[in-house]
Design a protein around this motif. Structure first.
Motif, mmCIF file in Angstrom:
data_model
loop_
_atom_site.group_PDB
_atom_site.id
_atom_site.type_symbol
_atom_site.label_atom_id
_atom_site.label_comp_id
_atom_site.label_asym_id
_atom_site.label_seq_id
_atom_site.Cartn_x
_atom_site.Cartn_y
_atom_site.Cartn_z
ATOM 1 N N ARG A 22 0.835 -1.193 0.000
ATOM 2 C CA ARG A 22 0.000 0.000 0.000
ATOM 3 C C ARG A 22 0.875 1.250 0.000
ATOM 4 N NH1 ARG A 22 -4.257 -2.096 4.582
ATOM 5 N NH2 ARG A 22 -5.334 -3.580 3.220
ATOM 6 N N LYS A 23 0.440 2.251 -0.763
ATOM 7 C CA LYS A 23 1.208 3.488 -0.879
ATOM 8 C C LYS A 23 0.271 4.681 -0.744
ATOM 9 C CE LYS A 23 4.723 1.445 -3.869
ATOM 10 N NZ LYS A 23 5.634 1.169 -2.815
ATOM 11 N N LEU A 24 0.857 5.807 -0.372
ATOM 12 C CA LEU A 24 0.076 7.014 -0.140
ATOM 13 C C LEU A 24 0.846 8.212 -0.688
ATOM 14 C CD1 LEU A 24 -2.594 7.631 1.409
ATOM 15 C CD2 LEU A 24 -1.195 8.160 3.376
ATOM 16 N N ARG A 25 0.149 9.074 -1.424
ATOM 17 C CA ARG A 25 0.730 10.324 -1.911
ATOM 18 C C ARG A 25 0.175 11.447 -1.041
ATOM 19 N NH1 ARG A 25 -0.783 10.240 -7.053
ATOM 20 N NH2 ARG A 25 -2.668 11.448 -6.670
ATOM 21 N N GLY B 8 5.187 4.101 12.435
ATOM 22 C CA GLY B 8 5.703 2.848 11.893
ATOM 23 C C GLY B 8 5.553 2.645 10.404
ATOM 24 N N VAL B 9 5.095 3.631 9.679
ATOM 25 C CA VAL B 9 4.948 3.499 8.232
ATOM 26 C C VAL B 9 6.325 3.504 7.589
ATOM 27 C CG1 VAL B 9 4.029 4.618 6.158
ATOM 28 C CG2 VAL B 9 2.661 4.559 8.246
ATOM 29 N N ASN B 10 6.512 2.671 6.586
ATOM 30 C CA ASN B 10 7.771 2.566 5.855
ATOM 31 C C ASN B 10 7.906 3.752 4.898
ATOM 32 O OD1 ASN B 10 9.826 1.876 4.007
ATOM 33 N ND2 ASN B 10 9.415 -0.298 4.273
ATOM 34 N N GLU B 11 9.083 4.336 4.836
ATOM 35 C CA GLU B 11 9.340 5.486 3.956
ATOM 36 C C GLU B 11 8.976 5.209 2.501
ATOM 37 O OE1 GLU B 11 12.895 7.981 4.210
ATOM 38 O OE2 GLU B 11 13.429 6.799 5.983
ATOM 39 N N ALA B 12 9.195 3.980 2.055
ATOM 40 C CA ALA B 12 8.941 3.635 0.660
ATOM 41 C C ALA B 12 7.454 3.694 0.306
ATOM 42 C CB ALA B 12 9.477 2.235 0.365
ATOM 43 N N GLN B 13 6.592 3.712 1.298
ATOM 44 C CA GLN B 13 5.152 3.755 1.049
ATOM 45 C C GLN B 13 4.634 5.177 0.845
ATOM 46 O OE1 GLN B 13 4.437 1.192 4.677
ATOM 47 N NE2 GLN B 13 2.779 0.475 3.355
ATOM 48 N N LEU B 14 5.473 6.168 1.054
ATOM 49 C CA LEU B 14 5.028 7.558 1.034
ATOM 50 C C LEU B 14 5.734 8.369 -0.041
ATOM 51 C CD1 LEU B 14 5.153 8.231 4.882
ATOM 52 C CD2 LEU B 14 3.135 7.668 3.515
ATOM 53 N N THR B 15 4.971 9.199 -0.723
ATOM 54 C CA THR B 15 5.537 10.209 -1.605
ATOM 55 C C THR B 15 4.865 11.537 -1.264
ATOM 56 O OG1 THR B 15 3.908 9.764 -3.339
ATOM 57 C CG2 THR B 15 6.035 8.636 -3.516
ATOM 58 N N THR B 16 5.587 12.622 -1.449
ATOM 59 C CA THR B 16 5.027 13.940 -1.191
ATOM 60 C C THR B 16 5.146 14.798 -2.435
ATOM 61 O OG1 THR B 16 7.103 14.832 -0.354
ATOM 62 C CG2 THR B 16 5.604 13.875 1.275
ATOM 63 N N VAL B 17 4.186 15.689 -2.582
ATOM 64 C CA VAL B 17 4.204 16.661 -3.668
ATOM 65 C C VAL B 17 3.537 17.923 -3.146
ATOM 66 C CG1 VAL B 17 2.032 15.822 -4.674
ATOM 67 C CG2 VAL B 17 3.654 17.042 -6.110
ATOM 68 N N VAL C 231 2.920 15.827 7.739
ATOM 69 C CA VAL C 231 2.070 14.627 7.764
ATOM 70 C C VAL C 231 2.932 13.387 7.549
ATOM 71 C CG1 VAL C 231 0.150 13.444 6.626
ATOM 72 C CG2 VAL C 231 0.035 15.907 7.023
ATOM 73 N N ARG C 232 3.909 13.472 6.666
ATOM 74 C CA ARG C 232 4.825 12.345 6.412
ATOM 75 C C ARG C 232 5.548 11.936 7.696
ATOM 76 N NH1 ARG C 232 10.210 11.658 5.165
ATOM 77 N NH2 ARG C 232 10.667 9.986 3.715
ATOM 78 N N ARG C 233 6.085 12.927 8.422
ATOM 79 C CA ARG C 233 6.791 12.627 9.680
ATOM 80 C C ARG C 233 5.857 11.975 10.690
ATOM 81 N NH1 ARG C 233 9.074 17.535 8.495
ATOM 82 N NH2 ARG C 233 7.661 18.648 9.901
ATOM 83 N N ALA C 234 4.627 12.440 10.769
ATOM 84 C CA ALA C 234 3.658 11.853 11.695
ATOM 85 C C ALA C 234 3.369 10.403 11.337
ATOM 86 C CB ALA C 234 2.368 12.667 11.686
ATOM 87 N N LEU C 235 3.274 10.094 10.055
ATOM 88 C CA LEU C 235 3.050 8.712 9.620
ATOM 89 C C LEU C 235 4.271 7.844 9.915
ATOM 90 C CD1 LEU C 235 1.229 9.466 6.264
ATOM 91 C CD2 LEU C 235 0.229 8.276 8.233
ATOM 92 N N LEU C 236 5.455 8.369 9.674
ATOM 93 C CA LEU C 236 6.680 7.611 9.944
ATOM 94 C C LEU C 236 6.812 7.306 11.437
ATOM 95 C CD1 LEU C 236 9.204 9.419 7.565
ATOM 96 C CD2 LEU C 236 8.176 7.156 7.260
ATOM 97 N N LEU C 237 6.392 8.234 12.292
ATOM 98 C CA LEU C 237 6.438 8.000 13.735
ATOM 99 C C LEU C 237 5.509 6.858 14.158
ATOM 100 C CD1 LEU C 237 6.561 11.637 15.144
ATOM 101 C CD2 LEU C 237 8.326 9.882 15.367
#
Length: 174
Positions: free
Chosen positions: A100-103, A136-145, A128-134
């Motif tokens: 699963r991935k999230l933009r 336990g979300v894997n960095e590879a699942q997230l992209t930002t724009v 929001v990315r930092r909050a998700l990483l805290l």
């Protein structure tokens, strides 16, 4: 100081979300188009994949009910406490499967220069990315724009329109 407050809020949300809850059961609305092969008793040879696709779609629909947009105060990039539940729900969704991935799409209102608004949208998405990483979300699942002011949700030049445009949209991707 803001970082400490954000961490404290996220830790509280994680602690509260870890409490045992009665599982939510949804009423059966009959067969859906994705599982008609299984309901007729005929096998298409792809029932497992269809079932997984249906479960994935249900998880995405649950996220939509929880919310997929986080709004921000003027010229701020810190997540307000009322949006911690949305971040937690998306973290649980992402932690459910590594595929699963999230933009994270950052936006701002029209005030300020184009360059400043692109940067502000990026800071919001990164928050929001930092909050998700805290959680336990894997960095590879997230992209930002960051779209800055380029994609307003609401047109207008009043505070009501500005408030709807200061946001991060969480978009599930493949």
């Amino acid at each position: 100081m803001r970082a400490v407050q954000l961490v404290a809020i996220l830790v509280s949300a994680v602690a509260l979300s870890g409490c045992p809850k009665k599982p939510e059961t949804l009423p059966d609305s009959g067969p859906t188009p994705t599982d008609t092969g299984a309901s007729t008793g005929t096998s298409t040879g792809n029932d497992v994949g269809t079932s997984a696709l249906g479960a994935e779609q249900q998880a995405i629909e649950a996220l939509k009910r929880t919310g997929t947009v986080i709004f921000f105060d003027y010229d701020r990039a810190d997540i307000k406490p009322e949006y911690v539940a949305i971040v937690t729900a998306h973290a649980q969704f992402l932690n459910g499967s590594a595929s699963r991935k999230l933009r994270l799409e950052g936006h701002s209102d029209e005030r300020g220069s184009r360059e400043y608004n692109i940067g502000l949208g990026e800071r919001r998405a990164q928050s929001v990315r930092r909050a998700l990483l805290l959680q336990g979300v894997n960095e590879a699942q997230l992209t930002t724009v960051s779209y800055g002011e380029e994609r307003p949700a609401v047109s207008g030049s009043d505070e009501a329109a500005y408030a709807k445009n200061r946001r991060v949209e969480l978009v599930p991707t493949r």
